[in-house]
Design an enzyme around this catalytic site. Structure first.
Site, PDB file in Angstrom:
ATOM      1  N   CYS A 197       0.973  -1.112   0.012  1.00  0.00           N
ATOM      2  CA  CYS A 197       0.066   0.049  -0.052  1.00  0.00           C
ATOM      3  C   CYS A 197       1.083   1.314   0.032  1.00  0.00           C
ATOM      4  O   CYS A 197       1.890   1.378   0.781  1.00  0.00           O
ATOM      5  CB  CYS A 197      -0.958   0.112   1.120  1.00  0.00           C
ATOM      6  SG  CYS A 197      -2.185  -1.312   1.076  1.00  0.00           S
ATOM      7  N   CYS A 200       2.400   2.974   3.240  1.00  0.00           N
ATOM      8  CA  CYS A 200       3.311   2.074   4.125  1.00  0.00           C
ATOM      9  C   CYS A 200       4.524   1.372   3.273  1.00  0.00           C
ATOM     10  O   CYS A 200       4.982   0.436   3.720  1.00  0.00           O
ATOM     11  CB  CYS A 200       2.469   0.960   4.846  1.00  0.00           C
ATOM     12  SG  CYS A 200       1.098   1.588   5.922  1.00  0.00           S
ATOM     13  N   CYS A 223       1.251  -8.487   7.063  1.00  0.00           N
ATOM     14  CA  CYS A 223       0.146  -7.746   6.775  1.00  0.00           C
ATOM     15  C   CYS A 223      -1.189  -8.471   7.387  1.00  0.00           C
ATOM     16  O   CYS A 223      -2.340  -7.670   7.638  1.00  0.00           O
ATOM     17  CB  CYS A 223      -0.258  -7.474   5.205  1.00  0.00           C
ATOM     18  SG  CYS A 223      -0.393  -9.013   4.372  1.00  0.00           S
TER      19      CYS A 223
END
Length: 239
Positions: A197, A200, A223
């Site tokens: 993402c 991040c 994750c």
């Protein structure tokens, strides 16, 4: 047959099989049931996507659109799916009501990255996999941590997880992409050897671990979409 026994038998059967052979058998294995490929369309994802397209272009492919991805990833997903002729790519997004309730401003990741991943990845994936008996991942032993002893087949809660590239190296991935002239994720050339993402993920220099840019300056490395004995595994490397 109990799932643990089924996984153990398939590990013995395919102990000398290459990734393509494993995939062919998995997609035709009645005992394994209905199986999907879960793909991030990230830095190395094109390898499994290409292999699956060579076997059966109608194989279900689950892509988690977290609504926090790089625009380049979204474009890459569309381009690669079209180029490979994949006909059943399922773009899965987080539940709208849950997002409005828990992360209406899109800043949950700043306060609690685990909660953000749970909202945008773990729960949507669990729902997407509800109708499947197993799923294929791109995890590899060289990624270290809990993946160092990664088997080809493993029982995860009530499903079988298949890791066809478990024994592949970074060079194996690069060689396959070059051999088949496959498109690389555009961010790889910009210093992102691992792509997650946008909020991040940072660049990683050549002296760092390829995954150093994921959740940088944080102890978080997982994750949360992988499980062990039905529990979320948050240590080791993320997919």
């Amino acid at each position: 047959m109990p799932l643990k026994e089924l996984a153990e038998r398939r590990n013995i059967l395919h102990r000398k099989s290459d990734a393509q052979t494993v995939l062919k058998h998995v997609l035709a294995d009645v005992e394994l049931g209905k199986v999907a490929l879960v793909s991030s369309f990230g830095a190395e994802a094109v390898v499994l996507l290409h292999m699956v397209s060579e076997i059966d272009k109608a194989t279900p492919v689950i892509f988690l659109e977290t609504e926090m991805l790089f625009p380049e990833t979204l474009a890459y997903q569309r381009d690669v799916s079209a180029q490979l002729g994949l006909t059943d790519v399922r773009v899965i997004s987080p539940d709208r009501g849950e997002v409005l309730e828990q992360d209406v401003d899109g800043i949950l990741h700043q306060a609690d990255t685990d909660a953000c991943c749970d909202l945008r990845k773990t729960r949507p994936l669990a729902k997407a996999l509800a109708d499947f008996d197993g799923w294929i991942t791109g995890r590899k032993r060289y990624q270290g941590g809990q993946r160092a002893q990664l088997p080809l087949f493993e029982k995860e809660d009530r499903k079988i997880k298949i890791n066809p590239l478990a024994d592949w190296s970074i060079q194996d991935v690069a060689d396959y992409i070059k051999q088949h002239n496959l498109p690389r994720h555009p961010l790889v050339a910009q210093g992102y050897p691992s792509v997650g993402c946008m909020p991040c993920t940072t660049r990683a220099n050549v002296l760092e671990d390829p995954r150093a840019g994921r959740w940088r300056n944080s102890e978080k490395t997982e994750c949360g979409i992988h499980f062990k004995d039905g529990k979320v595994v948050r240590s080791g490397q993320a997919a």
